[in-house]
Motif scaffolding. Structure first.
Motif, short mmCIF file in Angstrom:
data_model
loop_
_atom_site.label_atom_id
_atom_site.label_comp_id
_atom_site.label_asym_id
_atom_site.label_seq_id
_atom_site.Cartn_x
_atom_site.Cartn_y
_atom_site.Cartn_z
N THR A 32 0.85 -1.18 0.00
CA THR A 32 0.00 0.00 0.00
C THR A 32 0.89 1.23 0.00
O THR A 32 1.94 1.26 0.66
N ASN A 33 0.50 2.24 -0.78
CA ASN A 33 1.24 3.48 -0.91
C ASN A 33 0.84 4.39 0.25
O ASN A 33 -0.25 4.96 0.25
N ASN A 43 -5.85 2.29 -1.08
CA ASN A 43 -5.12 1.73 -2.21
C ASN A 43 -4.45 0.43 -1.83
O ASN A 43 -4.11 0.21 -0.67
N GLY A 45 -1.87 -2.87 -3.72
CA GLY A 45 -1.17 -3.43 -4.86
C GLY A 45 -0.77 -4.86 -4.57
O GLY A 45 -0.61 -5.26 -3.42
N GLU A 57 3.30 -6.16 -11.38
CA GLU A 57 2.56 -5.54 -10.29
C GLU A 57 1.26 -4.96 -10.83
O GLU A 57 1.20 -4.50 -11.97
N SER A 59 -1.41 -2.18 -9.07
CA SER A 59 -1.84 -1.35 -7.95
C SER A 59 -3.08 -0.57 -8.35
O SER A 59 -3.21 -0.14 -9.50
N SER A 188 5.83 2.72 -0.48
CA SER A 188 4.91 1.63 -0.14
C SER A 188 5.42 0.79 1.01
O SER A 188 6.61 0.51 1.13
#
Length: 194
Positions: A32-33, A43, A45, A57, A59, A188
């Protein structure tokens, strides 16, 4: 938001997801960012090692919130990416090629940064799709946790309508723009599944 663009992005998302799920991944991580959460945007990923020094990836981020009156930063965005790692997968430096696409409906916010300053007195409703290259670094904290920083540059095409703010908001224009610049940025938190 433009329905035709939504359909195209949905097809791309399903194709990428199907490809990713069909892979026999050696290692899988969730991420997650963290700074993206500061925009009230949940968010997530997932990244899969698919070969020696190669990973893919996907996201996504989604902000459905309205902050009162005409203040909103509603959007969804998808970033598929293929990465090449210089040392080993999920450790150290990597280079990537990514796509970016999504839809937005935002306005009424006082953000005095670059082109976002126009959000204060109008609302933008549209879509964007693009491609770029990225560089990043992954720090391993222990067997399960890591931190990753990445920055991407590239091209995006924006297609949007402009509206006034207020209860009787009206459409004041429409525009298409080509954009060259940052197309991805993240710090992230990583969790290794297997």
């Amino acid at each position: 938001m433009k329905m035709n663009t939504f359909r195209k992005m949905t097809i791309v998302l399903f194709l990428f997801t199907g490809l990713s799920l069909g892979l026999n991944a050696q290692k899988t991580v969730l991420k997650t960012n963290a700074p993206y959460w500061l925009t009230a945007t949940p968010n997530l990923g997932a990244e899969f090692a698919v070969a020696d020094k190669v990973s893919v990836e996907l996201s996504v981020g989604f902000n459905p919130f309205k902050f009162g009156d005409d203040k909103q930063l509603k959007h969804w965005v998808v970033w598929p990416e293929a990465r090449y790692w210089l040392d080993e997968t999920f450790n150290g430096h990597f280079f990537g090629v990514h796509g970016v696409g999504g839809q937005f409906n935002m306005g009424g916010l006082d953000i005095p940064i670059w082109k976002l300053e126009n959000l204060k007195d109008r609302r933008y409703d549209g879509s964007a799709i693009g491609i770029g290259v990225s560089y990043g670094y992954h720090w391993i904290l222990n067997d399960r946790w890591g931190v990753e920083a990445t920055l991407g540059l590239g091209y995006a095409r924006f297609d949007y309508d402009v509206y006034s703010l207020g209860e009787n908001a009206s459409k004041t224009g429409e525009n298409r723009k080509n954009y060259f610049g940052p197309t991805k940025g993240a710090v992230s938190v990583i969790y290794v599944i297997n």
